[in-house]
Design a protein around this motif. Structure first.
Motif, mmCIF file in Angstrom:
data_model
loop_
_atom_site.group_PDB
_atom_site.id
_atom_site.type_symbol
_atom_site.label_atom_id
_atom_site.label_comp_id
_atom_site.label_asym_id
_atom_site.label_seq_id
_atom_site.Cartn_x
_atom_site.Cartn_y
_atom_site.Cartn_z
ATOM 1 N N PHE A 67 0.696 -1.308 -0.003
ATOM 2 C CA PHE A 67 -0.135 -0.182 0.098
ATOM 3 C C PHE A 67 0.927 1.199 0.024
ATOM 4 O O PHE A 67 0.755 2.123 -0.834
ATOM 5 C CB PHE A 67 -1.090 0.031 1.209
ATOM 6 C CG PHE A 67 -1.949 1.090 1.284
ATOM 7 C CD1 PHE A 67 -3.012 0.791 0.341
ATOM 8 C CD2 PHE A 67 -1.966 2.403 1.682
ATOM 9 C CE1 PHE A 67 -4.023 1.974 0.320
ATOM 10 C CE2 PHE A 67 -2.696 3.336 1.614
ATOM 11 C CZ PHE A 67 -4.007 2.982 0.783
ATOM 12 N N ALA A 68 1.957 1.207 0.576
ATOM 13 C CA ALA A 68 2.777 2.380 0.994
ATOM 14 C C ALA A 68 3.307 2.818 -0.664
ATOM 15 O O ALA A 68 3.172 3.987 -1.065
ATOM 16 C CB ALA A 68 4.010 2.352 1.731
ATOM 17 N N TRP A 74 0.115 7.337 -6.076
ATOM 18 C CA TRP A 74 -1.000 7.971 -6.178
ATOM 19 C C TRP A 74 -0.978 9.418 -5.955
ATOM 20 O O TRP A 74 -1.243 10.444 -6.746
ATOM 21 C CB TRP A 74 -1.971 7.356 -5.236
ATOM 22 C CG TRP A 74 -3.324 8.156 -5.089
ATOM 23 C CD1 TRP A 74 -4.440 8.052 -6.072
ATOM 24 C CD2 TRP A 74 -3.804 8.868 -4.037
ATOM 25 N NE1 TRP A 74 -5.424 8.668 -5.406
ATOM 26 C CE2 TRP A 74 -5.042 9.176 -4.295
ATOM 27 C CE3 TRP A 74 -3.116 9.519 -2.872
ATOM 28 C CZ2 TRP A 74 -5.938 10.142 -3.126
ATOM 29 C CZ3 TRP A 74 -3.950 10.219 -2.093
ATOM 30 C CH2 TRP A 74 -5.234 10.593 -2.314
ATOM 31 N N PHE A 75 -0.093 9.737 -4.811
ATOM 32 C CA PHE A 75 0.055 11.187 -4.328
ATOM 33 C C PHE A 75 0.957 11.825 -5.429
ATOM 34 O O PHE A 75 0.802 12.935 -5.645
ATOM 35 C CB PHE A 75 0.822 11.273 -3.016
ATOM 36 C CG PHE A 75 0.842 12.486 -2.399
ATOM 37 C CD1 PHE A 75 -0.284 12.837 -1.518
ATOM 38 C CD2 PHE A 75 1.649 13.354 -2.430
ATOM 39 C CE1 PHE A 75 -0.479 14.098 -1.022
ATOM 40 C CE2 PHE A 75 1.547 14.930 -1.868
ATOM 41 C CZ PHE A 75 0.471 14.983 -1.190
ATOM 42 N N ALA A 76 1.932 11.294 -6.218
ATOM 43 C CA ALA A 76 2.696 11.998 -7.030
ATOM 44 C C ALA A 76 2.144 12.188 -8.107
ATOM 45 O O ALA A 76 2.234 13.435 -8.843
ATOM 46 C CB ALA A 76 3.868 10.964 -7.389
ATOM 47 N N PRO A 96 -5.697 4.220 6.089
ATOM 48 C CA PRO A 96 -4.780 3.412 5.316
ATOM 49 C C PRO A 96 -3.383 3.442 5.066
ATOM 50 O O PRO A 96 -2.408 2.511 5.323
ATOM 51 C CB PRO A 96 -5.605 3.256 3.912
ATOM 52 C CG PRO A 96 -6.921 3.809 4.293
ATOM 53 C CD PRO A 96 -7.006 4.923 5.373
ATOM 54 N N ILE A 97 -2.816 4.746 5.050
ATOM 55 C CA ILE A 97 -1.599 5.194 4.892
ATOM 56 C C ILE A 97 -0.859 4.956 6.301
ATOM 57 O O ILE A 97 0.362 4.595 6.512
ATOM 58 C CB ILE A 97 -1.229 6.198 4.106
ATOM 59 C CG1 ILE A 97 0.234 6.465 3.897
ATOM 60 C CG2 ILE A 97 -1.721 7.413 4.708
ATOM 61 C CD1 ILE A 97 0.996 5.255 2.938
ATOM 62 N N ASP A 200 6.943 12.755 9.710
ATOM 63 C CA ASP A 200 7.861 12.905 9.017
ATOM 64 C C ASP A 200 8.246 11.666 7.973
ATOM 65 O O ASP A 200 8.387 12.084 6.646
ATOM 66 C CB ASP A 200 9.071 12.584 9.780
ATOM 67 C CG ASP A 200 9.562 14.063 10.724
ATOM 68 O OD1 ASP A 200 9.193 15.212 10.290
ATOM 69 O OD2 ASP A 200 9.966 14.040 11.653
ATOM 70 N N ARG A 201 7.704 10.524 8.093
ATOM 71 C CA ARG A 201 7.847 9.339 7.189
ATOM 72 C C ARG A 201 6.831 9.429 6.062
ATOM 73 O O ARG A 201 7.212 9.224 4.932
ATOM 74 C CB ARG A 201 7.715 8.018 8.014
ATOM 75 C CG ARG A 201 8.892 7.502 9.108
ATOM 76 C CD ARG A 201 8.439 6.109 9.362
ATOM 77 N NE ARG A 201 7.138 5.977 10.032
ATOM 78 C CZ ARG A 201 7.080 6.289 11.452
ATOM 79 N NH1 ARG A 201 8.028 6.750 12.196
ATOM 80 N NH2 ARG A 201 5.833 5.662 11.748
ATOM 81 N N LEU A 202 5.601 10.103 6.311
ATOM 82 C CA LEU A 202 4.595 10.255 5.403
ATOM 83 C C LEU A 202 5.243 11.312 4.336
ATOM 84 O O LEU A 202 5.036 11.341 3.175
ATOM 85 C CB LEU A 202 3.335 10.689 6.065
ATOM 86 C CG LEU A 202 2.165 11.182 5.107
ATOM 87 C CD1 LEU A 202 1.834 10.080 4.339
ATOM 88 C CD2 LEU A 202 0.967 11.757 6.112
ATOM 89 N N TYR A 203 5.841 12.326 5.034
ATOM 90 C CA TYR A 203 6.297 13.600 4.033
ATOM 91 C C TYR A 203 7.335 13.083 3.099
ATOM 92 O O TYR A 203 7.260 13.414 2.013
ATOM 93 C CB TYR A 203 6.972 14.735 4.925
ATOM 94 C CG TYR A 203 7.226 16.060 4.280
ATOM 95 C CD1 TYR A 203 6.281 16.492 3.379
ATOM 96 C CD2 TYR A 203 8.408 16.657 4.666
ATOM 97 C CE1 TYR A 203 6.432 17.600 2.974
ATOM 98 C CE2 TYR A 203 8.447 17.912 4.051
ATOM 99 C CZ TYR A 203 7.914 18.246 3.084
ATOM 100 O OH TYR A 203 7.991 19.361 2.645
ATOM 101 N N VAL A 204 8.347 12.135 3.647
ATOM 102 C CA VAL A 204 9.270 11.686 2.806
ATOM 103 C C VAL A 204 8.815 10.867 1.777
ATOM 104 O O VAL A 204 9.023 10.912 0.587
ATOM 105 C CB VAL A 204 10.357 10.816 3.610
ATOM 106 C CG1 VAL A 204 11.176 10.220 2.656
ATOM 107 C CG2 VAL A 204 10.938 11.856 4.502
ATOM 108 N N LEU A 205 7.689 9.972 1.957
ATOM 109 C CA LEU A 205 6.934 9.159 1.064
ATOM 110 C C LEU A 205 6.399 9.754 0.005
ATOM 111 O O LEU A 205 6.341 9.405 -1.060
ATOM 112 C CB LEU A 205 5.942 8.268 1.859
ATOM 113 C CG LEU A 205 5.184 7.084 0.970
ATOM 114 C CD1 LEU A 205 6.045 5.920 0.712
ATOM 115 C CD2 LEU A 205 3.946 6.831 1.483
ATOM 116 N N CYS A 206 5.769 11.138 0.435
ATOM 117 C CA CYS A 206 5.099 11.854 -0.633
ATOM 118 C C CYS A 206 5.974 13.038 -1.429
ATOM 119 O O CYS A 206 5.359 13.820 -2.079
ATOM 120 C CB CYS A 206 4.065 12.773 0.245
ATOM 121 S SG CYS A 206 2.767 11.629 0.795
#
Length: 325
Positions: A67-68, A74-76, A96-97, A200-206
């Motif tokens: 999912f990640a 999706w966000f990109a 979910p994320i 922080d982890r979500l921001y990096v992922l996005c």
């Protein structure tokens, strides 16, 4: 100041004058949405004068092991389209994320109570739950008497000579939040450190700072969110004692029983302390993270009108300290 009757001039003022406070709109999309659909939405929003798009996964989204990776793609896609149309996009932490990025050490904990009925005058030897224990007491429900049993516990075994009366042994512990037998994979809302780590982890992922389309952090429904709203922390007793000057271990029964005079007062102290943990936890984390990254915080509370320290929202009025943009 003279009011303008020029509709076009008024519209332009809303569109361009204070861009960071301009209109935003929610966009609900499936994770496998195609590029043409996204571009269509973004073009429409740009024509109508919106500045910020808050993306949300559709309610029928199904969690998968990858999912990640799917969320990042999706966000990109949404970010590229937003940037091409002169729009900003919000970082939006959703369940979910959050599940995909959940750190077990930062997972939500809840307050749990276990009861054991004791026979008067028995020599009780009882193995307690092997969990972080906040309180072990004996409670006489007929006379509202409480005995602190911590000195009778050794190696997680309680050994105690029960006096006359109708005594219930109560153990209050911190446990992982669970729902329908499944662990609640959310981050501790009462810990600023835990929630900033997740952001922080979500921001990096996005895309992090390289993704210049990100303009805000949006969080919806700020409240205690565990099953039955029982969010707690194993550090609660220490924090309570630092605030009020006494150990609360003996007084946990006020959360569930009426112990006579003083019950409401002590219960209110418990609720106030927990409400302040919510403020200094997720609410402050969202605000501090947004400011550190130069983003606009948009935090929506579950019940913004409620000043009382309720089981659902804490002190919603005091939360505004961090919810204000």
């Amino acid at each position: 100041m003279r009011k303008s009757k020029d509709f076009k001039a008024t519209k332009m003022a809303f569109m361009y004058k204070y861009r960071t406070n301009a209109l935003y709109i929610h966009l609900h999309l499936p994770i496998d949405v195609d590029e043409d659909t996204v571009n269509g939405f973004m073009a429409r929003f740009a024509r109508r004068g919106f500045y910020l798009v808050i993306p949300s996964l559709s309610t029928d989204t199904v969690y998968t092991e990858d999912f990640a990776e799917r969320y990042a793609a999706w966000f990109a896609l949404l970010s590229r389209s937003a940037q091409e149309h002169g729009l900003k996009i919000a970082l939006h932490p959703q369940r979910p994320i959050e599940r995909a990025l959940c750190n077990p050490d930062d997972r939500t904990e809840v307050l749990s109570r276990r009861e054991y009925y004791a026979e008067q005058r028995e020599h009780l030897k009882l193995t307690l739950l092997d969990k972080p224990t906040l309180s072990v007491i004996a409670y006489d429900e007929e006379y509202n008497q409480i005995i602190d049993l911590r000195e009778h516990v050794k190696d997680n075994v309680l050994e105690f000579d029960v006096p006359d009366g109708n005594w219930i042994i109560e153990q209050y512990v911190c446990t992982d939040a669970e729902q329908d037998g499944t662990k609640h994979d959310t981050h501790n809302r009462l810990s600023r450190t835990a929630f900033i780590s997740y952001l922080d982890r979500l921001y990096v992922l996005c895309g992090g700072v390289q993704n210049t389309a990100i303009g805000a952090v949006y969080y919806h429904n700020l409240c205690f969110d565990s099953p039955n709203r029982r969010n707690w922390t194993r550090d609660f007793n220490r924090i309570f004692e630092e605030k009020y000057g006494f150990d609360p271990s003996k007084y946990y029964p006020v959360l569930f029983h009426n112990l006579g005079e003083g019950t409401d007062h002590v219960r209110a102290m418990f609720m106030q302390c927990r409400a302040e943990l919510l403020q200094g936890g997720i609410a402050r984390a969202l605000r501090d993270f947004a400011h550190a990254q130069g983003l606009q915080p948009i935090i929506v509370q579950a019940e913004p009108k409620a000043p009382a320290c309720s089981w659902i929202t804490g002190d919603a009025l005091a939360n505004q300290r961090y919810c204000a943009v």
